[in-house]
Design a protein around this motif. Structure first.
Motif, PDB file in Angstrom:
ATOM      1  N   TYR A  78      -7.100   4.524  -0.404  1.00 22.07           N
ATOM      2  CA  TYR A  78      -7.088   5.021   1.097  1.00 22.07           C
ATOM      3  C   TYR A  78      -8.305   4.676   1.714  1.00 22.07           C
ATOM      4  O   TYR A  78      -8.524   4.299   2.781  1.00 22.07           O
ATOM      5  CB  TYR A  78      -7.310   6.520   1.171  1.00 22.07           C
ATOM      6  CG  TYR A  78      -5.846   7.250   0.986  1.00 22.07           C
ATOM      7  CD1 TYR A  78      -4.825   6.813   2.014  1.00 22.07           C
ATOM      8  CD2 TYR A  78      -5.380   8.020  -0.072  1.00 22.07           C
ATOM      9  CE1 TYR A  78      -3.779   7.301   1.851  1.00 22.07           C
ATOM     10  CE2 TYR A  78      -4.200   8.750   0.162  1.00 22.07           C
ATOM     11  CZ  TYR A  78      -3.384   8.409   0.886  1.00 22.07           C
ATOM     12  OH  TYR A  78      -1.988   9.018   0.987  1.00 22.07           O
ATOM     13  N   ILE A 129       0.528   4.130  -2.977  1.00 18.11           N
ATOM     14  CA  ILE A 129       0.352   5.449  -2.649  1.00 18.11           C
ATOM     15  C   ILE A 129       1.464   6.341  -3.226  1.00 18.11           C
ATOM     16  O   ILE A 129       1.452   7.471  -3.941  1.00 18.11           O
ATOM     17  CB  ILE A 129      -0.055   5.665  -1.159  1.00 18.11           C
ATOM     18  CG1 ILE A 129      -1.268   4.994  -0.864  1.00 18.11           C
ATOM     19  CG2 ILE A 129      -0.100   7.226  -0.942  1.00 18.11           C
ATOM     20  CD1 ILE A 129      -1.730   4.845   0.572  1.00 18.11           C
ATOM     21  N   ASP A 156      -7.961   4.711   5.628  1.00 17.52           N
ATOM     22  CA  ASP A 156      -7.633   5.905   5.889  1.00 17.52           C
ATOM     23  C   ASP A 156      -8.722   6.868   5.455  1.00 17.52           C
ATOM     24  O   ASP A 156      -8.340   7.591   4.274  1.00 17.52           O
ATOM     25  CB  ASP A 156      -6.234   6.421   5.300  1.00 17.52           C
ATOM     26  CG  ASP A 156      -5.679   7.663   5.816  1.00 17.52           C
ATOM     27  OD1 ASP A 156      -6.272   8.324   6.146  1.00 17.52           O
ATOM     28  OD2 ASP A 156      -4.672   7.967   5.565  1.00 17.52           O
ATOM     29  N   TYR A 157      -9.847   7.400   6.109  1.00 18.43           N
ATOM     30  CA  TYR A 157     -10.968   7.926   5.610  1.00 18.43           C
ATOM     31  C   TYR A 157     -10.750   9.331   5.428  1.00 18.43           C
ATOM     32  O   TYR A 157     -11.218   9.929   4.226  1.00 18.43           O
ATOM     33  CB  TYR A 157     -12.157   7.641   6.491  1.00 18.43           C
ATOM     34  CG  TYR A 157     -12.336   6.351   6.687  1.00 18.43           C
ATOM     35  CD1 TYR A 157     -12.760   5.457   5.353  1.00 18.43           C
ATOM     36  CD2 TYR A 157     -12.351   5.494   7.906  1.00 18.43           C
ATOM     37  CE1 TYR A 157     -13.006   3.989   5.605  1.00 18.43           C
ATOM     38  CE2 TYR A 157     -12.837   4.143   8.014  1.00 18.43           C
ATOM     39  CZ  TYR A 157     -12.968   3.399   6.816  1.00 18.43           C
ATOM     40  OH  TYR A 157     -13.173   2.230   6.849  1.00 18.43           O
ATOM     41  N   SER A 214      -7.883  10.938   4.693  1.00 21.30           N
ATOM     42  CA  SER A 214      -7.033  10.845   3.164  1.00 21.30           C
ATOM     43  C   SER A 214      -7.976  10.383   1.963  1.00 21.30           C
ATOM     44  O   SER A 214      -7.651  10.880   0.861  1.00 21.30           O
ATOM     45  CB  SER A 214      -5.771   9.938   3.276  1.00 21.30           C
ATOM     46  OG  SER A 214      -4.916  10.468   4.316  1.00 21.30           O
ATOM     47  N   ALA A 215      -8.677   9.552   2.184  1.00 27.65           N
ATOM     48  CA  ALA A 215      -9.908   9.165   1.274  1.00 27.65           C
ATOM     49  C   ALA A 215     -10.567  10.253   0.559  1.00 27.65           C
ATOM     50  O   ALA A 215     -10.869  10.541  -0.609  1.00 27.65           O
ATOM     51  CB  ALA A 215     -10.484   7.978   1.573  1.00 27.65           C
ATOM     52  N   SER A 231     -16.345   8.336   3.323  1.00 28.81           N
ATOM     53  CA  SER A 231     -15.123   8.985   4.143  1.00 28.81           C
ATOM     54  C   SER A 231     -15.668   9.988   5.113  1.00 28.81           C
ATOM     55  O   SER A 231     -15.352  10.092   6.136  1.00 28.81           O
ATOM     56  CB  SER A 231     -14.079   9.332   3.228  1.00 28.81           C
ATOM     57  OG  SER A 231     -13.475   8.102   2.347  1.00 28.81           O
ATOM     58  N   TYR A 284       0.772  -1.204   0.275  1.00 35.35           N
ATOM     59  CA  TYR A 284      -0.031  -0.051  -0.042  1.00 35.35           C
ATOM     60  C   TYR A 284       0.938   1.227  -0.070  1.00 35.35           C
ATOM     61  O   TYR A 284       0.555   2.245  -0.668  1.00 35.35           O
ATOM     62  CB  TYR A 284      -0.856  -0.248   1.225  1.00 35.35           C
ATOM     63  CG  TYR A 284      -2.327  -0.603   1.062  1.00 35.35           C
ATOM     64  CD1 TYR A 284      -3.469   0.140   0.650  1.00 35.35           C
ATOM     65  CD2 TYR A 284      -2.365  -2.030   0.790  1.00 35.35           C
ATOM     66  CE1 TYR A 284      -4.489  -0.355   0.513  1.00 35.35           C
ATOM     67  CE2 TYR A 284      -3.736  -2.586   0.586  1.00 35.35           C
ATOM     68  CZ  TYR A 284      -4.902  -1.402   0.344  1.00 35.35           C
ATOM     69  OH  TYR A 284      -5.951  -2.333  -0.002  1.00 35.35           O
ATOM     70  N   GLU A 317      -6.505   6.884  -6.032  1.00 33.75           N
ATOM     71  CA  GLU A 317      -5.845   6.955  -4.788  1.00 33.75           C
ATOM     72  C   GLU A 317      -6.934   7.115  -3.697  1.00 33.75           C
ATOM     73  O   GLU A 317      -6.975   6.441  -2.575  1.00 33.75           O
ATOM     74  CB  GLU A 317      -4.995   8.457  -4.466  1.00 33.75           C
ATOM     75  CG  GLU A 317      -4.291   8.153  -3.141  1.00 33.75           C
ATOM     76  CD  GLU A 317      -3.007   9.528  -3.476  1.00 33.75           C
ATOM     77  OE1 GLU A 317      -1.925   9.133  -3.534  1.00 33.75           O
ATOM     78  OE2 GLU A 317      -3.675  10.657  -3.415  1.00 33.75           O
ATOM     79  N   SER A 318      -8.278   7.590  -3.908  1.00 30.54           N
ATOM     80  CA  SER A 318      -9.278   7.701  -3.172  1.00 30.54           C
ATOM     81  C   SER A 318      -9.745   6.228  -2.891  1.00 30.54           C
ATOM     82  O   SER A 318     -10.250   5.915  -1.532  1.00 30.54           O
ATOM     83  CB  SER A 318     -10.539   8.599  -3.718  1.00 30.54           C
ATOM     84  OG  SER A 318     -11.046   7.917  -4.673  1.00 30.54           O
ATOM     85  N   LYS A 326      -7.844   0.923   2.388  1.00 34.39           N
ATOM     86  CA  LYS A 326      -6.815   1.122   3.676  1.00 34.39           C
ATOM     87  C   LYS A 326      -7.544   1.593   4.824  1.00 34.39           C
ATOM     88  O   LYS A 326      -6.871   1.247   5.760  1.00 34.39           O
ATOM     89  CB  LYS A 326      -5.656   2.132   3.334  1.00 34.39           C
ATOM     90  CG  LYS A 326      -4.660   1.949   4.212  1.00 34.39           C
ATOM     91  CD  LYS A 326      -3.584   3.209   3.933  1.00 34.39           C
ATOM     92  CE  LYS A 326      -2.265   3.235   5.002  1.00 34.39           C
ATOM     93  NZ  LYS A 326      -1.569   4.319   4.688  1.00 34.39           N
TER      94      LYS A 326
END
Length: 478
Positions: A232, A194, A237-238, A240-241, A369, A190, A228-229, A235
Motif C-alpha cells: 500500500y 493485495i 494508498d497511505y 490502507s498502509a 503513512s 497490485y 501488505e503495508s 501504491k
C-alpha cells in the motif's frame, strides 16, 4: 533445495520453458516434483519447502534483488577492483539480454509456479492446509511485487502502464509451453497482490501450527499484513498502509532489538524471530549460495565488490549504532566503506539468513503513512521509536510538514540500507536518482544522475521472453 536449469529460457513467461523446450528442473529433496500431484498435507508441506528454497538463490532474493535495490539507487557502487558482476547496472547500461533482469524474471516466475500449485491443491481444509496455502499466497504476492516494481512503471506514476504477465492457474512445464500471456497493467498486478495477502490473512491461524509455528523463517498471518503495508505504501494508498502496519504493531508481537543490540542482531545468522525479523529466508552451511551469495558480495573475503557510498555513511551520527554496520576500510581495497550487515560468509557453523521484511520497516511505513494522512503526532511517535532505538543519545525528531517527510525518507535510507529497498523509495516518489561519482580508481564506470522519466529506471523484459512470446511488449527505450 538445489534447483538447476539447463539453458534456462523464459518462454511463456512462467515456468521458464524455452522455445526449444530445453527445460529441466531437478526436484529438491524436500520438494514435490513439478509434474507430481499434491495429495496429502505432507506433500503440501514439502511443496512449500520447495517454494521457499526456490526463493533463496542468488538469482532472486539471495543476491540479485537486494543488490539491485541499492545499486540502482545511491547506497552502493561497484568497486573498480571487481569480479565483473553488475557492471551494467552500475552504469545504467542494462539491455534486454542482460543477465540480472533475466535471472529475476525467470526465477520469480518459477516461485510463482510453485505457489500456484500449492494454492490449487485440492486438499480438505485444516489448520495445516490453511497455514501452508497462506504461505503460498504471501509468497506469490511478494514475488509479484518485486516483478512489477522492477519491470513496470511505479503505481504512483502510472497505474495503467504495462506491468508483468499475471498467471495464477496451476500448471506444469508442458502446459506452460503453450501459454503466451500478455502483460497485465500495474493496477491489475497490485489488485492481485493485495487479494493474495488478504486471502492469506483470512485463512492463516494467528499462532501458526505445530507444523509451521510462528517463526521468522516461515511466513505468518502478520507477515501478510507487514508485506501488505509495503504494498500500500508503494501504491500511494497511505490510509490502507497505515491500517495494515498498525495491525502488525498491535497484534504481531514483534519488537525492536534492545538499544545497543543492533550489531549483535546482524551478527546472528538466524533465526532472529525473538527480536524484530518478521520474515527471512533460512540459509545453512548445507543450504546456501556460497561464493555467489549476498554475504560474499559485501564481505571482503568473498567477492567484496559492493562498496558503500560516502553520502550514505555521512548520514549517520557517531552515536548511531547503524554506523557500526559499515566498516571504514578493506584489507583488499584499502580506504573504502564496506557494508557489514552480512557477517557470516566465513562462518563454518551457519550462514546469514536473508531478511525480507523487518519490524523497523513496518514502523517507518506507519510513520510515513501517518505523516501523509495528516497525523503528525503518531508519525513522530513511530519515527522516533526507530531513530532513538538506533541512536540512544538522539533527542528525537520534532519536524512537521515537508521536513517530516524528508526525515522519514532519510531514516528509511539509514535503517534499510543493503536490504534492497532504497531504489523503490526513489521510484515510487518519482524522485531523481543522484549517484555519487567517486572516480575510476575507486568505482567501476558509473552514471551520476538518472532523472525522473528516464526509461532506464525500469528494467527491460528479457529478450528470451520477447522472442518466445509474440504477445509480449518490450518496455520503452529498449
Amino acid at each position: 533445495m538445489k534447483k538447476q536449469y539447463i539453458h534456462l529460457i523464459v518462454a511463456a513467461t512462467i515456468f521458464i520453458a524455452s522455445c526449444k523446450k530445453e527445460f529441466l528442473v531437478q526436484a529438491p529433496p524436500t520438494g514435490v516434483p513439478v509434474a507430481s500431484a499434491i495429495e496429502t498435507e505432507n506433500d503440501l508441506a514439502d511443496a512449500v519447502n520447495g517454494m521457499y528454497n526456490a526463493m533463496y538463490p542468488s538469482t532472486l532474493f539471495g543476491r540479485d534483488i537486494p543488490v539491485l535495490g541499492d545499486l540502482l539507487a545511491d547506497n552502493i557502487y561497484i568497486s573498480s577492483n571487481n569480479s565483473g558482476r553488475y557492471l551494467s547496472e552500475n552504469n545504467y547500461t542494462v539491455s534486454p539480454i542482460s543477465t540480472e533482469p533475466f535471472n529475476i524474471y525467470s526465477q520469480g516466475y518459477y516461485v510463482i509456479l510453485q505457489a500456484n500449485r500449492i494454492i490449487a491443491a485440492p486438499l480438505t481444509s485444516s489448520s495445516n492446509v490453511s497455514q501452508l496455502k497462506g504461505e503460498a499466497y504471501i509468497s506469490r504476492a511478494l514475488v509479484y511485487l518485486e516483478l512489477v516494481n522492477f519491470f513496470g512503471t511505479p503505481y504512483t506514476v502510472d497505474p495503467t502502464a504495462l506491468g508483468v504477465p499475471l498467471i495464477t492457474a496451476a500448471t506444469n512445464p508442458n502446459t506452460a509451453l503453450t501459454t503466451k500471456p500478455s502483460r497485465a497493467t500495474v493496477s491489475e498486478i497490485y489488485t492481485k497482490i493485495i487479494s493474495d495477502l488478504d486471502s492469506a490473512y483470512a485463512i492463516m491461524p494467528a499462532a501458526g501450527t505445530t507444523l509451521h509455528p510462528v517463526n521468522s523463517e516461515y511466513l505468518s498471518k502478520y507477515a501478510a499484513k507487514a508485506i501488505e503495508s509495503r504494498v500500500y505504501l508503494y501504491k500511494g494508498d497511505y490510509a490502507s498502509a497505515s491500517a495494515a502496519a498498525l495491525l502488525v504493531v498491535q497484534n504481531g508481537g514483534y519488537s525492536l532489538v534492545t538499544p545497543g543490540g543492533l550489531v549483535s542482531y546482524w551478527d546472528n545468522p538466524g533465526p532472529t524471530s525473538a527480536s524484530e525479523t518478521i520474515f527471512e529466508l533460512a540459509l545453512t552451511t548445507a543450504n546456501n549460495n556460497g561464493f555467489d551469495g549476498l554475504d560474499s558480495f559485501y564481505d571482503q573475503n568473498g567477492y567484496g565488490d559492493a562498496l558503500v557510498t560516502p553520502d550514505l555513511y555521512n548520514l549517520y551520527s557517531s552515536t548511531d549504532q547503524r554506523q557500526a554496520l559499515i566498516l571504514t576500510s578493506s584489507p583488499v581495497r584499502g580506504n573504502v566503506l564496506v557494508g557489514n550487515k552480512y557477517t557470516n560468509y566465513s562462518n563454518p557453523a551457519d550462514k546469514d539468513d536473508i531478511k525480507i521484511i523487518r519490524y523497523a520497516e513496518v514502523l517507518l511505513t506507519l510513520a510515513e503513512s501517518d505523516a501523509r494522512t495528516g497525523d503528525t503526532p503518531d508519525a513522530l511517535t513511530y519515527l522516533n521509536m526507530v531513530a532513538q532505538n538506533r541512536d540512544p543519545v538522539f533527542a528525537g525528531y520534532a519536524s512537521t510538514g515537508a521536513q517530516l517527510l524528508t526525515d522519514i525518507l532519510n531514516e528509511r535510507r539509514k535503517e534499510l540500507a543493503f536490504e534492497g529497498l532504497r531504489f523503490f523509495d526513489l521510484t515510487r516518489l518519482n524522485l531523481p536518482i543522484v549517484r555519487p561519482q567517486l572516480g575510476p580508481s575507486i568505482s567501476a564506470p558509473s552514471i551520476g544522475l538518472i532523472p525522473v522519466g528516464d526509461t532506464r529506471r525500469i528494467l527491460p523484459i528479457p529478450q528470451a521472453e520477447i522472442d518466445a512470446n509474440p504477445n509480449m511488449k518490450q518496455n520503452p527505450g529498449y
